[in-house]
Scaffold this motif. Structure first.
Motif, PDB file in Angstrom:
ATOM      1  N   SER A 148      28.735  24.776  46.716  1.00 42.92           N
ATOM      2  CA  SER A 148      28.415  24.936  45.300  1.00 42.92           C
ATOM      3  C   SER A 148      27.885  23.610  44.797  1.00 42.92           C
ATOM      4  O   SER A 148      27.951  22.593  45.492  1.00 42.92           O
ATOM      5  N   PHE A 149      27.373  23.625  43.574  1.00 42.53           N
ATOM      6  CA  PHE A 149      27.088  22.363  42.900  1.00 42.53           C
ATOM      7  C   PHE A 149      28.434  21.708  42.599  1.00 42.53           C
ATOM      8  O   PHE A 149      29.407  22.400  42.271  1.00 42.53           O
ATOM      9  N   ALA A 193      29.830  20.329  40.283  1.00 43.95           N
ATOM     10  CA  ALA A 193      30.485  20.529  38.979  1.00 43.95           C
ATOM     11  C   ALA A 193      31.646  21.506  39.046  1.00 43.95           C
ATOM     12  O   ALA A 193      32.640  21.338  38.326  1.00 43.95           O
TER      13      ALA A 193
HETATM   14  C1  LIG Z   1      24.058  24.097  37.191  1.00 47.42           C
HETATM   15  C2  LIG Z   1      25.417  24.382  37.712  1.00 47.42           C
HETATM   16  C3  LIG Z   1      26.573  24.018  37.009  1.00 47.42           C
HETATM   17  C4  LIG Z   1      26.571  23.331  35.664  1.00 47.42           C
HETATM   18  O1  LIG Z   1      25.721  22.289  35.548  1.00 47.42           O
HETATM   19  P1  LIG Z   1      25.421  21.481  34.203  1.00 47.42           P
HETATM   20  O2  LIG Z   1      24.425  20.500  34.699  1.00 47.42           O
HETATM   21  O3  LIG Z   1      26.698  20.866  33.770  1.00 47.42           O
HETATM   22  O4  LIG Z   1      24.882  22.410  33.173  1.00 47.42           O
HETATM   23  C5  LIG Z   1      27.800  24.381  37.539  1.00 47.42           C
HETATM   24  N1  LIG Z   1      27.899  25.049  38.698  1.00 47.42           N
HETATM   25  C6  LIG Z   1      26.816  25.422  39.398  1.00 47.42           C
HETATM   26  C7  LIG Z   1      27.002  26.210  40.649  1.00 47.42           C
HETATM   27  C8  LIG Z   1      25.542  25.084  38.946  1.00 47.42           C
HETATM   28  O5  LIG Z   1      24.464  25.436  39.654  1.00 47.42           O
END
Ligand SMILES: *Cc1c(COP(=O)(O)O)cnc(C)c1O
Length: 371
Positions: A79-80, A82
């Motif tokens: 995942s990203f 975040a």
């Molecule tokens: C884009 C994203 C986020 C949130 O990103 P922000 O840059 O904070 O808006 C969270 N999780 C995933 C999987 C994402 O692709």
């Protein structure tokens, strides 16, 4: 250079922004309420709360379901970053379970095997816009008394096999509106959810803990500044109005890519939809053959005017996560294999058919030459 992503913005967004500037209501104004109302209606949920980013949405959603210090939250390592970071903001521990090799989403079986008495929530991610197996996670949550927060930041427009839009099942679901997402407000995010009491808590916490019925500067809990400006909300409204067209353009480009790339030997393409699920195309990510040097492919494509990027790296192997939690290679073999071979190609609604063909042709020749 063909870029990886580019937002689709036009006269509608410009007019919407100008109208807000002229109104003088730049924050907590009518555009915020309208954006939330339209977004909730689109997903068929009772409530939506707009916030400053997808990360802020995840953080407030985790707080709303009661994730606290010392808890464990089971989530995807693919995942990203975040999604895992938001767990750490709550001084809880992200516990990574391996992914499904086909959908690249968190495996429900692997996730359930990680449940302990400290687990308080499941945080599935709809990666690359492919719906996660929410009905399986709902059964697991029920068996073990866990909350669910969905990371739907990459999945606006996706639909589960049972017909429910992704993010519309009622669990707090986080969306993100960064410039590469299906819908952008520059920066921004949204939490969609069914529970009105949780919505009140989220709205208070995005605004320094101010209670809705309290006077100016009266705060009854800890909060944050996670507000989204009315300027951003106005862009979001304009983007929502044209979302279906943008999603259709992405889907059409994905079909062109799949057609053009299917001749490249040993290249793994994004999976097709399963069990009636409908993906919302966020990125176009291929997995290169094991024998190919991915960094060399990125360099060669750049020389030919095409941007590409390894996407995504495994979160548990990032240096901060290794140092903080002692993770090592080999823990999550499916995720690690996929992460080592994945490559994002240029993908955005206004990409032309000719550009798709050019990327496909150059990738074919580069992969063939990088044995
Ligand atoms: C884009 C994203 C986020 C949130 O990103 P922000 O840059 O904070 O808006 C969270 N999780 C995933 C999987 C994402 O692709």
């Amino acid at each position: 250079m063909i870029p990886l992503a580019r937002p689709a913005l036009g006269a509608e967004e410009e007019q919407a922004v100008t109208a807000v500037l002229r109104s003088g209501r730049l924050s907590l104004g009518p555009a915020l309420e309208e954006f939330e109302r339209m977004f909730a209606a689109r997903l068929g949920v009772a409530h939506a709360s707009a916030v400053s980013s997808g990360t802020a949405a995840l953080h407030l959603a985790l707080r709303a379901v009661g994730v606290r210090e010392g808890d464990e939250v089971i989530t995807s390592p693919f995942s990203f970053v975040a999604s895992a970071n938001a767990v750490i903001y709550q001084r809880a521990r992200p516990v990574f379970a391996d992914i499904d090799p086909v959908t690249l989403n968190l495996s429900p079986e692997a996730a359930e095997a990680c449940v302990t008495e400290r687990t308080s929530a499941l945080l599935p991610v709809h990666i690359f816009g492919a719906p996660a197996e929410l009905s399986a996670f709902e059964r697991i949550a029920q068996r073990h008394c866990l909350a669910i927060v969905e990371d739907a930041c990459e999945a606006l427009g996706a639909i589960h096999g049972d017909g429910v839009p992704v993010g519309g099942r009622g669990h707090p679901a986080a969306f993100g509106f960064y410039a590469n997402k299906q819908l952008t407000t520059g920066e921004g995010g949204m939490i969609a959810l069914a529970d009105g009491t949780l919505k009140q808590r989220i709205d208070s916490e995005r605004n320094q803990g101010r209670a809705p019925d309290m006077g100016w500067l009266d705060h009854d809990r800890l909060g944050f500044n996670y507000r989204l400006s009315d300027i951003a909300c106005a862009i979001g409204i304009a983007q929502l109005r044209k979302l279906d067209g943008m999603l259709a353009a992405r889907a059409a480009l994905a079909a062109l890519y799949i057609d053009a790339l299917s001749g490249i030997e040993e290249l793994t393409l994004p999976c097709s939809d399963r069990n009636g699920d409908r993906r919302s195309w966020f990125v176009f990510v291929v997995q290169l053959p094991k024998r190919v040097d991915r960094d060399a492919v990125v360099r060669e494509l750049a020389v030919r005017g095409i941007e590409s990027k390894p996407y995504l790296p495994a979160i548990h192997l990032m240096s901060f996560y290794r140092e903080r939690f002692g993770h090592r290679e080999g823990e999550l073999p499916v995720c690690e294999d996929v992460a080592s071979r994945s490559l994002a190609l240029p993908f955005f609604p206004q990409m032309s058919e000719g550009e798709v063909a050019r990327v496909a042709q150059e990738l074919g020749s580069v992969v063939g030459g990088c044995r």
